[in-house]
Design an enzyme around this catalytic site. Structure first.
Site, PDB file in Angstrom:
ATOM      1  CB  CYS A 104       0.558   6.730  11.796  1.00  0.00           C
ATOM      2  SG  CYS A 104       2.115   6.154  12.485  1.00  0.00           S
ATOM      3  CD  GLU A 127      -2.889  -1.126   2.407  1.00  0.00           C
ATOM      4  OE1 GLU A 127      -4.050  -1.535   2.247  1.00  0.00           O
ATOM      5  OE2 GLU A 127      -2.450  -0.753   3.507  1.00  0.00           O
TER       6      GLU A 127
END
Length: 418
Positions: free
Chosen positions: A388, A122
């Protein structure tokens, strides 16, 4: 015949060279993406061009590849028409395959990409008022097993090649319309309205903070970033690139000397017991050894501070005492530092919870009062698992068979409406 060149495969804490087969393209063509100009020149010479022609054509092709983003040799208009088919028969300009593109309500975009040999990874683009940051992956999976990170629950499949790393930047620029001819067909999935820099670029910054540990794939990351920073190529300043490491101490000096980009360190704890638990590489390279490597990092200064990332975990690493110890450690090593406080982004099965907003503010205030900048990072892309610590390939979240069934159903529905 398969190429069995060595690829560093990290074990629990250290890379160990191990062979892997690299399956050649079925059509025999060589992918030029991720190759420097000198290597392209060598390949052209090996394919039959004389030295003068190989030098000229490699310079032209390199410009079209990295400066203009062109993937079709027929569009390279300063190359002789008779030469273009010759190039197309022998070479290709690749991109990672796009499996899925998602768009968050806050403007964050995430792409699920796939290598030619079928492995998913990704990348994420985060737009802000004055910049646009691309979060780039360096590996398929990870071996570090950081307890708060979703990627850490995956096994390492393999390192990404220089072409697959720089290809993420190329693909993002395709989608954002960053090349002279604007958007590339099939990739303008979301319209962007504003430009974020004086020269009109949407993609202004790169962070090596996607899937994987960049310093466990050092050679490939270095070679890819050199292409990104090349003034004749993508021409992004090294001051706009940040590489994040969990603390692979032996590679940090080489990173500063051979790449020279900004350094970020995934610290996340200030005591041995806690960091051993949540960042297991600490058992090999402890906090003191890591901070000394930061103090020795080439190019670090008050103008180029080292960023320390600190995820806020409820009742784990978020007390006033932890904040004061963080200040003490950074001052002890006289580090030109700033601290990014990261609210923990939840994912299914996570063992931790996010600290409360009040606790995070109190922690931040203590660090600020100690003379160190400690802003709280605003979570971005949570609704598409792009924040994150949330990256984990959809191959792990949803089986390929499920995706194939969905694609077949969509195709059948489209056919019935035709």
């Amino acid at each position: 015949m398969a190429d069995t060149s060595l690829m560093p495969i990290p074990g629990q804490v250290d890379p160990v060279p191990a062979p892997r087969d690299i399956t050649p393209r079925a059509d025999g063509r060589v992918d030029l993406m991720g190759l420097p100009k000198a290597r392209i020149q060598e390949l052209f010479a090996e394919a039959g061009l004389d030295a003068k022609q190989a030098k000229l054509r490699s310079k032209q092709v390199y410009h079209w590849l990295y400066h203009r983003g062109v993937t079709d040799f027929e569009a390279m208009t300063d190359i002789a028409k008779t030469m273009r088919p010759w190039l197309a028969e022998r070479f290709i300009v690749g991109r990672p395959n796009v499996v899925e593109a998602q768009h968050s309500t806050d403007g964050t975009r995430k792409w699920l990409l796939q290598t030619d040999d079928g492995h998913d990874f990704e990348m994420v683009f985060i737009p802000d008022a004055d910049r646009g940051t691309l979060c780039v992956s360096s590996q398929v999976g990870c071996t570090l097993n950081c307890r708060f990170c979703h990627t850490g629950t995956m096994r390492l499949v393999r390192n990404l090649t220089p072409g697959e790393i720089v290809g993420q930047v190329m693909l993002a620029r395709d989608a954002l319309g960053e090349w002279p001819k604007g958007r590339m067909d099939g990739l303008d999935d979301v319209e962007d309205t504003g430009h974020y820099s004086a020269d009109g670029r949407l993609l202004t910054n790169i962070v090596m903070m996607g899937m994987g540990e960049p310093l466990y794939n050092f050679d490939n990351v270095r070679d890819a970033l050199k292409l990104v920073m090349d003034g004749e190529g993508l021409a992004l300043s090294k001051r706009r690139i940040t590489l994040s490491t969990s603390g692979v101490v032996p590679m940090m000096e080489r990173c500063g000397e051979e790449i020279g980009v900004n350094l970020a360190v995934s610290l996340h704890a200030v005591t041995k017991d806690i960091r051993d638990e949540i960042v297991p590489i600490n058992k090999k390279y402890g906090i003191e050894e890591l901070l000394q490597a930061c103090a020795d990092y080439p190019g670090a200064s008050n103008a180029r501070r080292i960023t320390f990332e600190y995820v806020m975990l409820k009742d784990k690493n978020d007390t006033d005492e932890h904040a004061r110890e963080l200040v003490r450690l950074l001052k002890q090593y006289n580090l030109p530092a700033k601290v990014n406080l990261i609210p923990f982004n939840p994912w299914p099965g996570a063992a931790y919870e996010c600290s409360t907003p009040e606790r995070i503010r109190a922690f931040s205030n203590i660090v600020f009062e100690g003379g160190i900048s400690a802003p709280v990072r605003t979570p971005r892309g949570r609704d598409i698992d792009a924040a994150c610590g949330q990256l984990k390939t959809a191959a792990q979240k949803k089986s390929r068979a499920e995706r194939d069934r969905e694609a077949a159903a969509e195709a059948e529905a489209a056919a019935s409406q035709a």
